[in-house]
Scaffold this active site. Structure first.
Site, PDB file in Angstrom:
ATOM      1  N   LYS A 149      -9.540 -13.230  10.388  1.00  0.00           N
ATOM      2  CA  LYS A 149     -10.266 -12.484   9.660  1.00  0.00           C
ATOM      3  C   LYS A 149     -10.000 -10.950   9.681  1.00  0.00           C
ATOM      4  CE  LYS A 149     -13.727 -13.326  12.292  1.00  0.00           C
ATOM      5  NZ  LYS A 149     -13.284 -14.419  13.246  1.00  0.00           N
ATOM      6  N   ASN A 169     -17.257  -6.559  11.772  1.00  0.00           N
ATOM      7  CA  ASN A 169     -16.676  -6.844  13.008  1.00  0.00           C
ATOM      8  C   ASN A 169     -15.375  -6.497  13.119  1.00  0.00           C
ATOM      9  OD1 ASN A 169     -17.568  -8.715  15.313  1.00  0.00           O
ATOM     10  ND2 ASN A 169     -15.438  -9.875  14.405  1.00  0.00           N
ATOM     11  N   HIS A 228     -15.830 -22.873  16.112  1.00  0.00           N
ATOM     12  CA  HIS A 228     -17.034 -22.328  15.411  1.00  0.00           C
ATOM     13  C   HIS A 228     -17.922 -23.719  14.762  1.00  0.00           C
ATOM     14  CE1 HIS A 228     -14.551 -18.588  15.632  1.00  0.00           C
ATOM     15  NE2 HIS A 228     -15.924 -18.046  15.810  1.00  0.00           N
TER      16      HIS A 228
END
Length: 212
Positions: free
Chosen positions: A142, A165, A212
């Site tokens: 990410k 984030n 996740h």
């Protein structure tokens, strides 16, 4: 099904059609910010600027938390450090969670039972954002992908905000969003748990693993 921010539309004036609340609708509302890290501080500043009655709660009370808290107290916020008080949760109009706050902890369960609206910083910012957004999520990669997209847009001459984030809270962009052309945002799984109206112009789901 988890009760979300739409559970108390009559109290807050939010709906899928209306989107963001006006400043007047924030005035005098009890907003509880859970977690006093960088994101929590940014949310508190935003809500205070809207005229809300802001309380920040955190189970920690270390020096960093004390310093952040002192800055916000000067702006009118109230602090509850070293633990959570259930009555503060159940008495709020809106609770905003920092990334990583467990959505099933007891004070939040009790607040949902009372019909209190609960959301996260990304959702809060998305309702106020007026610039195109590219959102990146997934288990791995990410930060690299978000940084790369930001660099590409900057190299193309675009004024770009890179955050989420990755470090800079998206809510920090809202007051000065007219100064940028686009936002590239890293979004974690924790942040997506409280998202309801997050509709980025471009979205990338890089990968999903058992983490996740």
């Amino acid at each position: 099904m988890q009760a979300g921010i739409l559970a108390v539309e009559p109290r807050l004036g939010w709906s899928k059609e209306v989107g963001a609340m006006t400043k007047g609708e924030w005035t005098g509302k009890k907003v509880l910010v859970v977690g006093l890290g960088r994101t929590g501080e940014a949310v508190a500043r935003f809500a205070l600027g809207k005229g809300a009655l802001v309380t920040i709660t955190d189970t920690r009370s270390d020096r960093d938390i004390q310093v952040r808290g002192a800055r916000l107290e000067k702006k009118g916020a109230r602090l509850e450090l070293g633990g959570h008080q259930i009555r503060t949760f159940t008495g709020a109009h809106l609770i905003v969670l920092s990334p990583g706050v467990p959505p099933d902890m007891e004070p939040l369960v009790r607040a949902r039972a009372k019909g209190v609206a609960i959301t996260g910083e990304i959702e809060l910012a998305a309702r106020e954002l007026q610039v195109p957004m590219a959102a990146v999520t997934g288990t791995n990669g990410k930060t690299t992908t978000t940084s790369l997209l930001g660099a590409i847009l900057a190299a193309a001459g675009r004024r770009v905000f890179v955050g989420g984030n990755i470090g800079n809270p998206l809510i920090d962009l809202v007051p000065g969003q007219k100064k940028v052309d686009a936002a590239v945002v890293e979004v974690s799984s924790f942040q997506l748990e409280t998202a309801e109206r997050l509709h980025p112009r471009v979205a990338a789901l890089l990968n999903v693993t058992p983490d996740h």
